[in-house]
Design an enzyme around this catalytic site. Sequence first.
Site, PDB file in Angstrom:
ATOM      1  N   SER A   1       3.926  26.377   9.235  1.00  0.00           N
ATOM      2  CA  SER A   1       5.296  26.081   9.680  1.00  0.00           C
ATOM      3  C   SER A   1       6.112  27.360   9.668  1.00  0.00           C
ATOM      4  O   SER A   1       5.898  28.251   8.827  1.00  0.00           O
ATOM      5  CB  SER A   1       5.954  25.077   8.740  1.00  0.00           C
ATOM      6  OG  SER A   1       7.338  25.026   8.992  1.00  0.00           O
TER       7      SER A   1
ATOM      8  N   TYR B   1       7.894  22.448   0.426  1.00  0.00           N
ATOM      9  CA  TYR B   1       7.289  22.485   1.769  1.00  0.00           C
ATOM     10  C   TYR B   1       6.964  23.934   2.170  1.00  0.00           C
ATOM     11  O   TYR B   1       5.838  24.242   2.578  1.00  0.00           O
ATOM     12  CB  TYR B   1       8.252  21.839   2.762  1.00  0.00           C
ATOM     13  CG  TYR B   1       7.714  21.746   4.167  1.00  0.00           C
ATOM     14  CD1 TYR B   1       6.746  20.794   4.489  1.00  0.00           C
ATOM     15  CD2 TYR B   1       8.155  22.598   5.169  1.00  0.00           C
ATOM     16  CE1 TYR B   1       6.248  20.700   5.778  1.00  0.00           C
ATOM     17  CE2 TYR B   1       7.658  22.511   6.463  1.00  0.00           C
ATOM     18  CZ  TYR B   1       6.708  21.560   6.761  1.00  0.00           C
ATOM     19  OH  TYR B   1       6.209  21.470   8.034  1.00  0.00           O
TER      20      TYR B   1
HETATM   21  N1  LIG Z   1       7.446  18.386  13.286  1.00  0.00           N
HETATM   22  C1  LIG Z   1       7.777  19.646  13.026  1.00  0.00           C
HETATM   23  O1  LIG Z   1       8.887  20.109  13.391  1.00  0.00           O
HETATM   24  C2  LIG Z   1       6.815  20.553  12.330  1.00  0.00           C
HETATM   25  C3  LIG Z   1       7.176  21.919  12.243  1.00  0.00           C
HETATM   26  C4  LIG Z   1       6.312  22.787  11.595  1.00  0.00           C
HETATM   27  C5  LIG Z   1       5.122  22.334  11.067  1.00  0.00           C
HETATM   28  N2  LIG Z   1       4.800  21.012  11.160  1.00  0.00           N
HETATM   29  C6  LIG Z   1       3.537  20.582  10.569  1.00  0.00           C
HETATM   30  O2  LIG Z   1       2.754  19.929  11.537  1.00  0.00           O
HETATM   31  C7  LIG Z   1       1.915  18.960  10.908  1.00  0.00           C
HETATM   32  C8  LIG Z   1       2.101  17.614  11.577  1.00  0.00           C
HETATM   33  O3  LIG Z   1       3.472  17.243  11.415  1.00  0.00           O
HETATM   34  P1  LIG Z   1       4.153  16.070  12.257  1.00  0.00           P
HETATM   35  O4  LIG Z   1       5.514  16.533  12.562  1.00  0.00           O
HETATM   36  O5  LIG Z   1       3.244  15.632  13.323  1.00  0.00           O
HETATM   37  O6  LIG Z   1       4.269  14.965  11.092  1.00  0.00           O
HETATM   38  P2  LIG Z   1       4.321  13.371  11.188  1.00  0.00           P
HETATM   39  O7  LIG Z   1       4.782  12.939  12.504  1.00  0.00           O
HETATM   40  O8  LIG Z   1       5.079  12.956   9.970  1.00  0.00           O
HETATM   41  O9  LIG Z   1       2.775  12.962  11.027  1.00  0.00           O
HETATM   42  C9  LIG Z   1       2.107  13.311   9.847  1.00  0.00           C
HETATM   43  C10 LIG Z   1       0.644  12.983   9.975  1.00  0.00           C
HETATM   44  O10 LIG Z   1      -0.002  13.393   8.759  1.00  0.00           O
HETATM   45  C11 LIG Z   1      -0.712  12.280   8.232  1.00  0.00           C
HETATM   46  N3  LIG Z   1      -0.748  12.358   6.763  1.00  0.00           N
HETATM   47  C12 LIG Z   1       0.292  12.461   5.906  1.00  0.00           C
HETATM   48  N4  LIG Z   1      -0.141  12.474   4.641  1.00  0.00           N
HETATM   49  C13 LIG Z   1      -1.500  12.362   4.703  1.00  0.00           C
HETATM   50  C14 LIG Z   1      -2.524  12.320   3.740  1.00  0.00           C
HETATM   51  N5  LIG Z   1      -2.247  12.375   2.427  1.00  0.00           N
HETATM   52  N6  LIG Z   1      -3.802  12.209   4.159  1.00  0.00           N
HETATM   53  C15 LIG Z   1      -4.089  12.138   5.477  1.00  0.00           C
HETATM   54  N7  LIG Z   1      -3.160  12.173   6.450  1.00  0.00           N
HETATM   55  C16 LIG Z   1      -1.880  12.281   6.064  1.00  0.00           C
HETATM   56  C17 LIG Z   1       0.024  11.069   8.718  1.00  0.00           C
HETATM   57  O11 LIG Z   1      -0.855   9.957   8.682  1.00  0.00           O
HETATM   58  P3  LIG Z   1      -0.307   8.423   8.540  1.00  0.00           P
HETATM   59  O12 LIG Z   1       0.746   8.252   9.562  1.00  0.00           O
HETATM   60  O13 LIG Z   1      -1.502   7.604   8.804  1.00  0.00           O
HETATM   61  O14 LIG Z   1       0.184   8.290   7.157  1.00  0.00           O
HETATM   62  C18 LIG Z   1       0.400  11.493  10.136  1.00  0.00           C
HETATM   63  O15 LIG Z   1      -0.691  11.310  11.015  1.00  0.00           O
HETATM   64  C19 LIG Z   1       2.314  18.952   9.427  1.00  0.00           C
HETATM   65  O16 LIG Z   1       1.413  19.748   8.683  1.00  0.00           O
HETATM   66  C20 LIG Z   1       3.691  19.585   9.430  1.00  0.00           C
HETATM   67  O17 LIG Z   1       4.006  20.191   8.208  1.00  0.00           O
HETATM   68  C21 LIG Z   1       5.622  20.101  11.779  1.00  0.00           C
END
Ligand SMILES: NC(=O)c1ccc[n+]([C@@H]2O[C@H](COP(=O)([O-])OP(=O)(O)OC[C@H]3O[C@@H](n4cnc5c(N)ncnc54)[C@H](OP(=O)(O)O)[C@@H]3O)[C@@H](O)[C@H]2O)c1
Length: 254
Positions: free
Chosen positions: A143, A156
Amino acid sequence: MEAAADRVAIVTGGSRGIGPAICRRLGKNGTIVHLAYANAQDAAASVVAEIEAAGGRAFAHRADVSVEAEVEALVDDVVDKEGAVHILVNNAGIIEDALVALTRLAQWDRVLRVNLTGAFLMSRAVIPAMLDERWGRIINISSNSVRMPAAGQCAYAASKGGLEALTRVLAAEVGRKGIRVNAVAPGRIKTDMTAALWAASGVEDGENRWGLPEDISGIVAFLASDEADYIQGQTITVDGGRLVGRQRAARRPS
Ligand SMILES: NC(=O)c1ccc[n+]([C@@H]2O[C@H](COP(=O)([O-])OP(=O)(O)OC[C@H]3O[C@@H](n4cnc5c(N)ncnc54)[C@H](OP(=O)(O)O)[C@@H]3O)[C@@H](O)[C@H]2O)c1
């Protein structure tokens, strides 16, 4: 080594947000996608159905990446079924914002456990299979919070800083064995994780737009390919220029 079309990928957090876009993109290339989710079974099944409808092969597994036994069972299942794992995308992540002074140890532990320990456990579990192939790709989703954290992101940002360090250590350890380990650092992407923020931000115009999961999936697919053979231990920022814009603003004379 198999043709690119026969490769096997595990994508964690494949049920919601950025993960499904990565799964669809890899599936479109002919990669066999095994996605892992924690809770969202229906959403995971929809991603599998979409990939199959487009002519690909995909499977969903419930596995909490923060639990060692579940990680090992997941990787064993995939290796038993496919005989190999070529690509791992450590994408599963959570965020629990609180100022340092107000962060409870349990919150800190939860975030570190999923975002950092989860990637460590997953990587450790797949490396033997990648060493057998003398080919592998590990892509860690970090991130921009590492470089431009907001107040309240202590756990985070620390977890993602650790993930980038893990990326470089793994690259140094397994680089000579045909395995490439890199990270992608998204800026703000429209997903459930950021829903409250983008709903409130109102910023939607060209240069300031929020990113979409599809803005991340292309670079992940590239890093998973043969073309990325000479890229090792790097973190690629994908943030629509926000980081460079912040640096430019900081240098501007007052
Ligand atoms: N969105 C942003 O702006 C952003 C920016 C920078 C980095 N990121 C990174 O990108 C990645 C994806 O983020 P996102 O925005 O797509 O998040 P999201 O929409 O909240 O989705 C999170 C995903 O992670 C899964 N997950 C959470 N805890 C888990 C666990 N203990 N074991 C297995 N799976 C788990 C969830 O599964 P379930 O739904 O089945 O629980 C879901 O599929 C993350 O690493 C996040 O830190 C996101």
